[in-house]
Design a protein around this motif. Structure first.
Motif, PDB file in Angstrom:
ATOM      1  N   ALA A  22       0.835  -1.205   0.000  1.00  0.00           N
ATOM      2  CA  ALA A  22       0.000   0.000   0.000  1.00  0.00           C
ATOM      3  C   ALA A  22       0.865   1.249   0.000  1.00  0.00           C
ATOM      4  N   GLY A  23       1.943   1.228   0.790  1.00  0.00           N
ATOM      5  CA  GLY A  23       2.841   2.373   0.836  1.00  0.00           C
ATOM      6  C   GLY A  23       3.466   2.653  -0.515  1.00  0.00           C
ATOM      7  N   ARG A  24       3.923   1.606  -1.190  1.00  0.00           N
ATOM      8  CA  ARG A  24       4.522   1.804  -2.514  1.00  0.00           C
ATOM      9  C   ARG A  24       3.517   2.422  -3.474  1.00  0.00           C
ATOM     10  N   ALA A  25       2.293   1.879  -3.477  1.00  0.00           N
ATOM     11  CA  ALA A  25       1.273   2.387  -4.396  1.00  0.00           C
ATOM     12  C   ALA A  25       0.964   3.860  -4.144  1.00  0.00           C
ATOM     13  N   LEU A  26       0.797   4.226  -2.876  1.00  0.00           N
ATOM     14  CA  LEU A  26       0.412   5.601  -2.561  1.00  0.00           C
ATOM     15  C   LEU A  26       1.590   6.578  -2.619  1.00  0.00           C
ATOM     16  N   PHE A  27       2.739   6.183  -2.070  1.00  0.00           N
ATOM     17  CA  PHE A  27       3.917   7.050  -2.185  1.00  0.00           C
ATOM     18  C   PHE A  27       4.282   7.237  -3.662  1.00  0.00           C
ATOM     19  N   GLY A  28       4.191   6.158  -4.425  1.00  0.00           N
ATOM     20  CA  GLY A  28       4.547   6.232  -5.834  1.00  0.00           C
ATOM     21  C   GLY A  28       3.587   7.071  -6.644  1.00  0.00           C
ATOM     22  N   THR A  35       0.776  11.902   0.911  1.00  0.00           N
ATOM     23  CA  THR A  35       0.236  10.614   1.353  1.00  0.00           C
ATOM     24  C   THR A  35       0.026  10.633   2.862  1.00  0.00           C
ATOM     25  N   ALA A  36      -1.189  10.357   3.289  1.00  0.00           N
ATOM     26  CA  ALA A  36      -1.521  10.337   4.721  1.00  0.00           C
ATOM     27  C   ALA A  36      -1.402   8.925   5.282  1.00  0.00           C
ATOM     28  N   VAL A  37      -0.997   8.848   6.538  1.00  0.00           N
ATOM     29  CA  VAL A  37      -0.894   7.552   7.214  1.00  0.00           C
ATOM     30  C   VAL A  37      -2.239   6.835   7.194  1.00  0.00           C
ATOM     31  N   ASN A  38      -3.321   7.557   7.405  1.00  0.00           N
ATOM     32  CA  ASN A  38      -4.654   6.940   7.400  1.00  0.00           C
ATOM     33  C   ASN A  38      -4.978   6.311   6.053  1.00  0.00           C
ATOM     34  N   ASP A  39      -4.541   6.958   4.971  1.00  0.00           N
ATOM     35  CA  ASP A  39      -4.801   6.409   3.636  1.00  0.00           C
ATOM     36  C   ASP A  39      -4.036   5.100   3.422  1.00  0.00           C
ATOM     37  N   LYS A  58       5.417   7.535   9.462  1.00  0.00           N
ATOM     38  CA  LYS A  58       5.293   7.491   8.002  1.00  0.00           C
ATOM     39  C   LYS A  58       6.674   7.443   7.362  1.00  0.00           C
ATOM     40  N   ALA A  59       7.631   8.188   7.927  1.00  0.00           N
ATOM     41  CA  ALA A  59       8.995   8.194   7.382  1.00  0.00           C
ATOM     42  C   ALA A  59       9.644   6.819   7.490  1.00  0.00           C
ATOM     43  N   ALA A  60       9.385   6.098   8.591  1.00  0.00           N
ATOM     44  CA  ALA A  60       9.946   4.751   8.763  1.00  0.00           C
ATOM     45  C   ALA A  60       9.368   3.799   7.723  1.00  0.00           C
ATOM     46  N   LEU A  61       8.070   3.934   7.444  1.00  0.00           N
ATOM     47  CA  LEU A  61       7.460   3.108   6.394  1.00  0.00           C
ATOM     48  C   LEU A  61       8.059   3.467   5.045  1.00  0.00           C
TER      49      LEU A  61
END
Length: 197
Positions: A22-28, A35-39, A58-61
């Motif tokens: 999910a992080g890759r999809a949203l950060f990308g 990008t919000a942590v909740n999203d 969020k930075a660690a993710l």
């Protein structure tokens, strides 16, 4: 390991994998700032507290996503260049494979745009050293073992070469007609290295 521990680890690994995906999809797609942590937690099917259980911020993710993206890029480059007959040609084909990979909008956003800004110079440089730089240096050691490179150039060349690849990717993104010129310049760096022996 007791069965309950195995099950708990499997659940934890699965949750972490979902967060990274999910992080890759949203950060990308949206970039780190937007990008919000909740999203991310919602996209991964868990609560914000569930995300923070695995990643304290969020930075660690993002750091974990960045490192996974680096591994993905290195695996792609190694696979595409692996069939080349010698180390010099593996460097040439690997350079082209990385330019192709960084043409992907998600990889570009994570690796080239947000990576240095979010992680900071020291962390970004360490991760690059563990993956992209490590692949270049391994290829140079292969060249020395093959006899086509008399001495290793040191880590400065590997860092400069990867920086040139990144700048080349930006140039192509801005104007795709620059691709042939970028490839020629990268080839000249490689040939100059091997010609000096």
């Amino acid at each position: 390991m007791p069965p309950e521990k195995t099950t708990q680890k499997a659940r934890s690994d699965s949750a972490r994998a979902s967060l990274l995906k999910a992080g890759r999809a949203l950060f990308g797609r949206d970039g780190f700032i937007s990008t919000a942590v909740n999203d991310i937690s919602a996209a991964a099917g868990m609560s914000k507290s569930g995300l923070l259980h695995h990643f304290p911020s969020k930075a660690a993710l993002f750091e974990a996503v960045f490192e996974e993206e680096e591994m993905r890029l290195v695996a792609r480059v190694a696979a595409e260049a692996g069939g080349a007959p010698n180390a010099r040609e593996r460097m040439r084909q690997g350079a082209r494979a990385l330019l192709d990979a960084l043409n992907d909008a998600m990889s570009r956003q994570i690796v080239l745009i947000d990576g240095p800004a979010v992680l900071g110079w020291a962390v970004w440089r360490r991760i690059e050293g563990d993956h992209g730089i490590a692949l270049i240096e391994a290829t140079l050691r292969e060249a020395q073992a093959e006899g086509s490179l008399a001495r290793l150039p040191g880590s400065a060349f590997s860092r400069m070469f990867l920086s040139a690849l990144h700048e080349g990717a930006f140039s192509i993104i801005e104007d795709e007609t620059q691709r042939p010129a970028v490839e020629i310049m990268l080839d000249q760096m490689i040939e100059g290295l091997f010609d000096r022996g």
